[in-house]
Scaffold this motif. Structure first.
Motif, PDB file in Angstrom:
ATOM      1  N   VAL A 119       0.832  -1.208   0.000  1.00  0.00           N
ATOM      2  CA  VAL A 119       0.000   0.000   0.000  1.00  0.00           C
ATOM      3  C   VAL A 119       0.867   1.259   0.000  1.00  0.00           C
ATOM      4  O   VAL A 119       0.635   2.187  -0.773  1.00  0.00           O
ATOM      5  CB  VAL A 119      -0.970   0.012   1.206  1.00  0.00           C
ATOM      6  CG1 VAL A 119      -1.625   1.378   1.379  1.00  0.00           C
ATOM      7  CG2 VAL A 119      -2.030  -1.063   1.038  1.00  0.00           C
ATOM      8  N   VAL A 120       1.886   1.270   0.851  1.00  0.00           N
ATOM      9  CA  VAL A 120       2.745   2.458   0.938  1.00  0.00           C
ATOM     10  C   VAL A 120       3.483   2.695  -0.372  1.00  0.00           C
ATOM     11  O   VAL A 120       3.489   3.812  -0.902  1.00  0.00           O
ATOM     12  CB  VAL A 120       3.734   2.335   2.121  1.00  0.00           C
ATOM     13  CG1 VAL A 120       4.798   3.413   2.049  1.00  0.00           C
ATOM     14  CG2 VAL A 120       2.978   2.419   3.440  1.00  0.00           C
ATOM     15  N   LEU A 121       4.090   1.653  -0.915  1.00  0.00           N
ATOM     16  CA  LEU A 121       4.848   1.839  -2.153  1.00  0.00           C
ATOM     17  C   LEU A 121       3.944   2.184  -3.333  1.00  0.00           C
ATOM     18  O   LEU A 121       4.293   2.993  -4.178  1.00  0.00           O
ATOM     19  CB  LEU A 121       5.681   0.594  -2.462  1.00  0.00           C
ATOM     20  CG  LEU A 121       6.834   0.333  -1.495  1.00  0.00           C
ATOM     21  CD1 LEU A 121       7.551  -0.950  -1.884  1.00  0.00           C
ATOM     22  CD2 LEU A 121       7.801   1.487  -1.446  1.00  0.00           C
ATOM     23  N   ARG A 122       2.782   1.577  -3.370  1.00  0.00           N
ATOM     24  CA  ARG A 122       1.885   1.786  -4.514  1.00  0.00           C
ATOM     25  C   ARG A 122       1.169   3.138  -4.451  1.00  0.00           C
ATOM     26  O   ARG A 122       1.084   3.849  -5.444  1.00  0.00           O
ATOM     27  CB  ARG A 122       0.863   0.638  -4.570  1.00  0.00           C
ATOM     28  CG  ARG A 122      -0.046   0.669  -5.767  1.00  0.00           C
ATOM     29  CD  ARG A 122       0.696   0.343  -7.054  1.00  0.00           C
ATOM     30  NE  ARG A 122      -0.223   0.376  -8.155  1.00  0.00           N
ATOM     31  CZ  ARG A 122      -0.398   1.442  -8.932  1.00  0.00           C
ATOM     32  NH1 ARG A 122       0.322   2.517  -8.759  1.00  0.00           N
ATOM     33  NH2 ARG A 122      -1.274   1.419  -9.905  1.00  0.00           N
ATOM     34  N   TYR A 123       0.639   3.501  -3.281  1.00  0.00           N
ATOM     35  CA  TYR A 123      -0.198   4.701  -3.200  1.00  0.00           C
ATOM     36  C   TYR A 123       0.493   5.918  -2.606  1.00  0.00           C
ATOM     37  O   TYR A 123       0.243   7.038  -3.024  1.00  0.00           O
ATOM     38  CB  TYR A 123      -1.489   4.408  -2.425  1.00  0.00           C
ATOM     39  CG  TYR A 123      -2.394   3.506  -3.224  1.00  0.00           C
ATOM     40  CD1 TYR A 123      -2.976   3.952  -4.398  1.00  0.00           C
ATOM     41  CD2 TYR A 123      -2.629   2.201  -2.834  1.00  0.00           C
ATOM     42  CE1 TYR A 123      -3.783   3.126  -5.160  1.00  0.00           C
ATOM     43  CE2 TYR A 123      -3.433   1.371  -3.581  1.00  0.00           C
ATOM     44  CZ  TYR A 123      -4.006   1.834  -4.739  1.00  0.00           C
ATOM     45  OH  TYR A 123      -4.795   1.013  -5.487  1.00  0.00           O
ATOM     46  N   PHE A 124       1.334   5.745  -1.608  1.00  0.00           N
ATOM     47  CA  PHE A 124       1.979   6.908  -1.006  1.00  0.00           C
ATOM     48  C   PHE A 124       3.234   7.306  -1.772  1.00  0.00           C
ATOM     49  O   PHE A 124       3.508   8.478  -1.949  1.00  0.00           O
ATOM     50  CB  PHE A 124       2.301   6.654   0.472  1.00  0.00           C
ATOM     51  CG  PHE A 124       1.051   6.555   1.311  1.00  0.00           C
ATOM     52  CD1 PHE A 124       0.349   7.691   1.653  1.00  0.00           C
ATOM     53  CD2 PHE A 124       0.575   5.336   1.735  1.00  0.00           C
ATOM     54  CE1 PHE A 124      -0.809   7.610   2.408  1.00  0.00           C
ATOM     55  CE2 PHE A 124      -0.580   5.238   2.485  1.00  0.00           C
ATOM     56  CZ  PHE A 124      -1.278   6.369   2.824  1.00  0.00           C
ATOM     57  N   VAL A 125       4.003   6.308  -2.205  1.00  0.00           N
ATOM     58  CA  VAL A 125       5.203   6.599  -2.992  1.00  0.00           C
ATOM     59  C   VAL A 125       4.844   6.714  -4.472  1.00  0.00           C
ATOM     60  O   VAL A 125       5.549   7.332  -5.242  1.00  0.00           O
ATOM     61  CB  VAL A 125       6.272   5.504  -2.765  1.00  0.00           C
ATOM     62  CG1 VAL A 125       7.501   5.739  -3.615  1.00  0.00           C
ATOM     63  CG2 VAL A 125       6.657   5.456  -1.291  1.00  0.00           C
ATOM     64  N   GLN A 126       3.730   6.125  -4.863  1.00  0.00           N
ATOM     65  CA  GLN A 126       3.190   6.148  -6.218  1.00  0.00           C
ATOM     66  C   GLN A 126       4.072   5.415  -7.228  1.00  0.00           C
ATOM     67  O   GLN A 126       4.244   5.863  -8.363  1.00  0.00           O
ATOM     68  CB  GLN A 126       2.910   7.572  -6.674  1.00  0.00           C
ATOM     69  CG  GLN A 126       1.860   8.243  -5.819  1.00  0.00           C
ATOM     70  CD  GLN A 126       1.498   9.630  -6.292  1.00  0.00           C
ATOM     71  OE1 GLN A 126       2.171  10.232  -7.116  1.00  0.00           O
ATOM     72  NE2 GLN A 126       0.401  10.150  -5.767  1.00  0.00           N
ATOM     73  N   LEU A 127       4.599   4.262  -6.804  1.00  0.00           N
ATOM     74  CA  LEU A 127       5.285   3.392  -7.748  1.00  0.00           C
ATOM     75  C   LEU A 127       4.239   2.638  -8.550  1.00  0.00           C
ATOM     76  O   LEU A 127       3.115   2.424  -8.089  1.00  0.00           O
ATOM     77  CB  LEU A 127       6.178   2.383  -7.011  1.00  0.00           C
ATOM     78  CG  LEU A 127       7.356   2.932  -6.204  1.00  0.00           C
ATOM     79  CD1 LEU A 127       8.136   1.789  -5.575  1.00  0.00           C
ATOM     80  CD2 LEU A 127       8.274   3.776  -7.064  1.00  0.00           C
ATOM     81  N   THR A 128       4.575   2.206  -9.740  1.00  0.00           N
ATOM     82  CA  THR A 128       3.673   1.378 -10.532  1.00  0.00           C
ATOM     83  C   THR A 128       3.634  -0.014  -9.913  1.00  0.00           C
ATOM     84  O   THR A 128       4.442  -0.355  -9.044  1.00  0.00           O
ATOM     85  CB  THR A 128       4.158   1.271 -11.986  1.00  0.00           C
ATOM     86  OG1 THR A 128       5.410   0.577 -11.988  1.00  0.00           O
ATOM     87  CG2 THR A 128       4.292   2.639 -12.635  1.00  0.00           C
ATOM     88  N   GLU A 129       2.712  -0.849 -10.391  1.00  0.00           N
ATOM     89  CA  GLU A 129       2.666  -2.226  -9.890  1.00  0.00           C
ATOM     90  C   GLU A 129       3.971  -2.956 -10.187  1.00  0.00           C
ATOM     91  O   GLU A 129       4.493  -3.689  -9.346  1.00  0.00           O
ATOM     92  CB  GLU A 129       1.491  -2.983 -10.508  1.00  0.00           C
ATOM     93  CG  GLU A 129       0.155  -2.564  -9.946  1.00  0.00           C
ATOM     94  CD  GLU A 129      -1.023  -3.245 -10.635  1.00  0.00           C
ATOM     95  OE1 GLU A 129      -0.816  -4.048 -11.571  1.00  0.00           O
ATOM     96  OE2 GLU A 129      -2.160  -2.970 -10.218  1.00  0.00           O
ATOM     97  N   ALA A 130       4.515  -2.738 -11.372  1.00  0.00           N
ATOM     98  CA  ALA A 130       5.774  -3.389 -11.742  1.00  0.00           C
ATOM     99  C   ALA A 130       6.925  -2.901 -10.859  1.00  0.00           C
ATOM    100  O   ALA A 130       7.754  -3.703 -10.410  1.00  0.00           O
ATOM    101  CB  ALA A 130       6.086  -3.133 -13.214  1.00  0.00           C
ATOM    102  N   GLN A 131       6.982  -1.598 -10.593  1.00  0.00           N
ATOM    103  CA  GLN A 131       8.031  -1.064  -9.732  1.00  0.00           C
ATOM    104  C   GLN A 131       7.887  -1.583  -8.302  1.00  0.00           C
ATOM    105  O   GLN A 131       8.876  -1.919  -7.646  1.00  0.00           O
ATOM    106  CB  GLN A 131       7.992   0.466  -9.719  1.00  0.00           C
ATOM    107  CG  GLN A 131       8.415   1.103 -11.017  1.00  0.00           C
ATOM    108  CD  GLN A 131       8.174   2.603 -11.027  1.00  0.00           C
ATOM    109  OE1 GLN A 131       7.169   3.092 -10.490  1.00  0.00           O
ATOM    110  NE2 GLN A 131       9.086   3.336 -11.641  1.00  0.00           N
ATOM    111  N   THR A 132       6.658  -1.665  -7.827  1.00  0.00           N
ATOM    112  CA  THR A 132       6.401  -2.194  -6.483  1.00  0.00           C
ATOM    113  C   THR A 132       6.836  -3.649  -6.406  1.00  0.00           C
ATOM    114  O   THR A 132       7.481  -4.063  -5.440  1.00  0.00           O
ATOM    115  CB  THR A 132       4.906  -2.055  -6.129  1.00  0.00           C
ATOM    116  OG1 THR A 132       4.533  -0.670  -6.220  1.00  0.00           O
ATOM    117  CG2 THR A 132       4.619  -2.568  -4.735  1.00  0.00           C
TER     118      THR A 132
END
Length: 168
Positions: A119-132
């Protein structure tokens, strides 16, 4: 490190500092500790700057370093004793921003570590699914399933529902 690499690293630090600290906070670190973790992550980046710049996905690589740094800190006895002190010493603040931040943190605390990381990487940091997926070293499908379960848990969190009832 040559002058060009030094300049590149300095620009990277200026651009990423705030986001690294924010990510560490949402991953469960206190504000001062988050700054320490971000700084230690950047020290590691500096030491291996060539690998960072050569990475296929630099953001995912650096956030993976941040997660590893946070995990390293939490493995120590010092961290375990410090968490107990902070949990006992919380003081409620009447400001709406603090209440909102507290509700979000409590809701995130209700997630498993794996769900919280996604959740943090995807929504707060705004990484893509692939980056996450790259940052967490898991398949993209696992990111999607963890995210789905985490969002369902957050939707049912009484911390956030109490907050939304207060604002009606």
């Amino acid at each position: 490190m040559d002058a060009t690499s030094e300049a590149s690293f300095a620009e990277f630090v200026r651009a990423q500092w705030r986001d690294l600290v924010r990510a560490a906070i949402f991953l469960g670190a206190g504000p001062h500790e988050a700054e320490d973790i971000a700084q230690q992550t950047l020290v590691r980046c500096y030491a291996s700057w060539q690998r960072v710049t050569d990475a296929t996905n630099r953001d995912a690589y650096v956030y993976r370093m941040l997660l590893n740094q946070l995990r390293d800190v939490r493995r120590t006895r010092w961290w375990r004793s410090r968490v107990d002190v902070e949990a006992d010493g919380r003081v409620d603040d009447a400001s709406s921003q603090v209440v909102l931040a507290d509700a979000v943190h409590q809701a995130l605390d209700g997630l498993t570590k794996e769900q919280r990381d996604v959740v943090v990487l995807r929504y707060f940091v705004q990484l893509t699914e692939a980056q996450t997926a790259t940052a967490l070293n898991i398949p993209a499908g696992t990111v999607k399933s963890r995210l789905s379960r985490a969002l369902a848990a957050l939707a049912g969190s009484h911390h956030l529902s109490e907050l939304s009832e207060e604002h009606r």
